[in-house]
Scaffold this motif. Structure first.
Motif, PDB file in Angstrom:
ATOM      1  N   THR A  97       6.905  16.469  11.327  1.00  0.00           N
ATOM      2  CA  THR A  97       7.273  15.425  10.354  1.00  0.00           C
ATOM      3  C   THR A  97       7.512  14.066  10.990  1.00  0.00           C
ATOM      4  N   ALA A  98       7.695  14.003  12.294  1.00  0.00           N
ATOM      5  CA  ALA A  98       7.977  12.702  12.926  1.00  0.00           C
ATOM      6  C   ALA A  98       6.859  11.687  12.674  1.00  0.00           C
ATOM      7  N   PRO A  99       5.576  12.043  12.852  1.00  0.00           N
ATOM      8  CA  PRO A  99       4.526  11.047  12.555  1.00  0.00           C
ATOM      9  C   PRO A  99       4.491  10.663  11.072  1.00  0.00           C
ATOM     10  N   LYS A 100       4.759  11.628  10.190  1.00  0.00           N
ATOM     11  CA  LYS A 100       4.750  11.326   8.760  1.00  0.00           C
ATOM     12  C   LYS A 100       5.886  10.384   8.398  1.00  0.00           C
ATOM     13  N   VAL A 101       7.038  10.621   8.996  1.00  0.00           N
ATOM     14  CA  VAL A 101       8.173   9.720   8.744  1.00  0.00           C
ATOM     15  C   VAL A 101       7.860   8.331   9.268  1.00  0.00           C
ATOM     16  N   ARG A 102       7.223   8.264  10.425  1.00  0.00           N
ATOM     17  CA  ARG A 102       6.849   6.970  10.993  1.00  0.00           C
ATOM     18  C   ARG A 102       5.868   6.238  10.075  1.00  0.00           C
ATOM     19  N   VAL A 103       4.887   6.995   9.516  1.00  0.00           N
ATOM     20  CA  VAL A 103       3.909   6.387   8.591  1.00  0.00           C
ATOM     21  C   VAL A 103       4.625   5.903   7.335  1.00  0.00           C
ATOM     22  N   ILE A 104       5.555   6.718   6.822  1.00  0.00           N
ATOM     23  CA  ILE A 104       6.307   6.318   5.626  1.00  0.00           C
ATOM     24  C   ILE A 104       7.108   5.050   5.907  1.00  0.00           C
ATOM     25  N   ALA A 105       7.745   5.002   7.080  1.00  0.00           N
ATOM     26  CA  ALA A 105       8.528   3.802   7.435  1.00  0.00           C
ATOM     27  C   ALA A 105       7.627   2.586   7.548  1.00  0.00           C
ATOM     28  N   ASP A 106       6.453   2.765   8.179  1.00  0.00           N
ATOM     29  CA  ASP A 106       5.517   1.642   8.287  1.00  0.00           C
ATOM     30  C   ASP A 106       5.046   1.189   6.906  1.00  0.00           C
ATOM     31  N   ASN A 107       4.748   2.159   6.030  1.00  0.00           N
ATOM     32  CA  ASN A 107       4.321   1.815   4.665  1.00  0.00           C
ATOM     33  C   ASN A 107       5.425   1.082   3.908  1.00  0.00           C
ATOM     34  N   LEU A 108       6.662   1.523   4.101  1.00  0.00           N
ATOM     35  CA  LEU A 108       7.776   0.838   3.442  1.00  0.00           C
ATOM     36  C   LEU A 108       7.906  -0.600   3.930  1.00  0.00           C
ATOM     37  N   VAL A 109       7.728  -0.802   5.235  1.00  0.00           N
ATOM     38  CA  VAL A 109       7.808  -2.164   5.773  1.00  0.00           C
ATOM     39  C   VAL A 109       6.682  -3.016   5.191  1.00  0.00           C
ATOM     40  N   GLU A 110       5.461  -2.445   5.170  1.00  0.00           N
ATOM     41  CA  GLU A 110       4.321  -3.196   4.628  1.00  0.00           C
ATOM     42  C   GLU A 110       4.524  -3.481   3.137  1.00  0.00           C
ATOM     43  N   THR A 111       5.009  -2.490   2.389  1.00  0.00           N
ATOM     44  CA  THR A 111       5.279  -2.681   0.963  1.00  0.00           C
ATOM     45  C   THR A 111       6.338  -3.756   0.755  1.00  0.00           C
ATOM     46  N   SER A 112       7.334  -3.752   1.617  1.00  0.00           N
ATOM     47  CA  SER A 112       8.376  -4.777   1.523  1.00  0.00           C
ATOM     48  C   SER A 112       7.783  -6.165   1.727  1.00  0.00           C
ATOM     49  N   HIS A 113       6.886  -6.303   2.705  1.00  0.00           N
ATOM     50  CA  HIS A 113       6.250  -7.612   2.934  1.00  0.00           C
ATOM     51  C   HIS A 113       5.397  -8.020   1.726  1.00  0.00           C
ATOM     52  N   ILE A 114       4.654  -7.055   1.175  1.00  0.00           N
ATOM     53  CA  ILE A 114       3.801  -7.362   0.016  1.00  0.00           C
ATOM     54  C   ILE A 114       4.662  -7.772  -1.174  1.00  0.00           C
ATOM     55  N   VAL A 115       5.719  -7.009  -1.416  1.00  0.00           N
ATOM     56  CA  VAL A 115       6.600  -7.326  -2.552  1.00  0.00           C
ATOM     57  C   VAL A 115       7.226  -8.701  -2.363  1.00  0.00           C
ATOM     58  N   ARG A 116       7.652  -9.013  -1.139  1.00  0.00           N
ATOM     59  CA  ARG A 116       8.249 -10.313  -0.879  1.00  0.00           C
ATOM     60  C   ARG A 116       7.222 -11.426  -1.114  1.00  0.00           C
ATOM     61  N   ALA A 117       5.974 -11.225  -0.631  1.00  0.00           N
ATOM     62  CA  ALA A 117       4.930 -12.238  -0.830  1.00  0.00           C
ATOM     63  C   ALA A 117       4.630 -12.416  -2.316  1.00  0.00           C
ATOM     64  N   LYS A 118       4.545 -11.290  -3.050  1.00  0.00           N
ATOM     65  CA  LYS A 118       4.278 -11.391  -4.486  1.00  0.00           C
ATOM     66  C   LYS A 118       5.447 -12.052  -5.217  1.00  0.00           C
ATOM     67  N   ALA A 119       6.652 -11.786  -4.756  1.00  0.00           N
ATOM     68  CA  ALA A 119       7.814 -12.431  -5.386  1.00  0.00           C
ATOM     69  C   ALA A 119       7.769 -13.933  -5.168  1.00  0.00           C
ATOM     70  N   VAL A 120       7.391 -14.346  -3.948  1.00  0.00           N
ATOM     71  CA  VAL A 120       7.276 -15.786  -3.668  1.00  0.00           C
ATOM     72  C   VAL A 120       6.161 -16.389  -4.520  1.00  0.00           C
ATOM     73  N   GLU A 121       5.029 -15.670  -4.618  1.00  0.00           N
ATOM     74  CA  GLU A 121       3.903 -16.154  -5.424  1.00  0.00           C
ATOM     75  C   GLU A 121       4.298 -16.231  -6.905  1.00  0.00           C
ATOM     76  N   PHE A 122       4.979 -15.210  -7.395  1.00  0.00           N
ATOM     77  CA  PHE A 122       5.429 -15.206  -8.788  1.00  0.00           C
ATOM     78  C   PHE A 122       6.406 -16.339  -9.041  1.00  0.00           C
ATOM     79  N   ASP A 123       7.293 -16.585  -8.080  1.00  0.00           N
ATOM     80  CA  ASP A 123       8.250 -17.677  -8.220  1.00  0.00           C
ATOM     81  C   ASP A 123       7.519 -19.016  -8.282  1.00  0.00           C
TER      82      ASP A 123
END
Length: 198
Positions: A97-123
Motif C-alpha cells: 500500500t505504500a506506493p498507492k498511498v504515495r500516488v493518492i497523496a500526489d493526486n491530492l496535491v495535484e488536485t489541490s493545485h488545480i482547485v486553487r487555480a480554478k478558484a483563482v480563475e473563477f474569482d
C-alpha cells in the motif's frame, strides 16, 4: 536464578557459622557439661532441621522457577509462532500500500493545485462579470435617466403645446362670447329682440 544462588550462599554461610560455634564449644573441654552438651545437641538439631527445611524451600523455589521459565518460554514461542505471520502480512500490506498511498497523496496535491487555480480563475471571472454588470447597470441607469428626462421634457412640451392653443382658443371663445353678448344686448335695444340668455 540469582535468588537461588543467594539462598544457597546464605544457607552455606549459616552452616559454616554453626559449625564454627560448635567447634569453639568442643575445643574447650572444660566448658561443656552434660546439660550444656544436651542443649548443644538440641541446638544443633534445630539448626540442622532449619537447614533441611530451608533446603526444601530452596528446591521448591528452584523447581517452581524452572516450571515458570518453561511455561514462559512456551508462551513466548507460541506468541512468536502466531505473531510472525501477522507481522509478515502487515509488512507485506505496508509494502503493497505504500506506493498507492504515495500516488493518492500526489493526486491530492495535484488536485489541490488545480482547485486553487480554478478558484483563482473563477474569482477573476466573477470579478470581471461583476465589473461588467456594474458598467451595464450604470449605462442602463444613464439611459433610463435620459429617457425619463426626455419624457418629462416631451410631456412638458406637449403640455405647453396643448395648453397654449387651448388658452388661445378659450380666449377666442371668451372674446366671441363677449362680442355676441354685446351684439345681442345692442340688438335688444333696437328691435326688442329677446334672444336666449347666456
Amino acid at each position: 536464578m540469582a535468588d537461588n544462588i543467594w539462598t544457597e550462599e546464605w544457607s552455606g554461610g549459616m552452616l559454616m557459622k554453626s559449625a564454627m560455634m560448635l567447634g569453639m564449644l568442643v575445643d574447650d573441654p572444660g566448658s561443656l557439661s552434660s546439660g550444656n552438651s544436651r542443649l548443644l545437641m538440641v541446638f544443633v538439631g534445630l539448626v540442622a532441621f532449619c537447614m533441611v527445611v530451608q533446603a526444601i524451600v530452596v528446591v521448591v523455589f528452584v523447581v517452581g522457577a524452572a516450571k515458570s521459565q518453561k511455561r514462559l518460554q512456551s508462551i513466548a514461542e507460541e506468541f512468536r509462532v502466531r505473531a510472525i505471520p501477522v507481522f509478515d502480512s502487515a509488512e507485506a500490506l505496508f509494502h503493497d500500500t505504500a506506493p498507492k498511498v504515495r500516488v493518492i497523496a500526489d493526486n491530492l496535491v495535484e488536485t489541490s493545485h488545480i482547485v486553487r487555480a480554478k478558484a483563482v480563475e473563477f474569482d477573476a471571472t466573477l470579478s470581471d462579470a461583476n465589473n461588467r454588470t456594474r458598467a451595464q447597470v450604470a449605462r442602463v441607469d444613464g439611459m433610463v435617466s435620459s429617457t425619463l428626462n426626455a419624457t418629462a421634457s416631451l410631456g412638458e412640451t406637449i403640455h405647453e403645446g396643448i395648453r397654449v392653443p387651448v388658452k388661445h382658443i378659450a380666449g377666442a371663445i371668451a372674446g366671441l362670447k363677449a362680442g355676441l353678448d354685446v351684439l345681442l344686448s345692442r340688438a335688444k335695444g333696437f328691435g326688442g329682440y329677446r334672444g336666449p340668455d347666456l
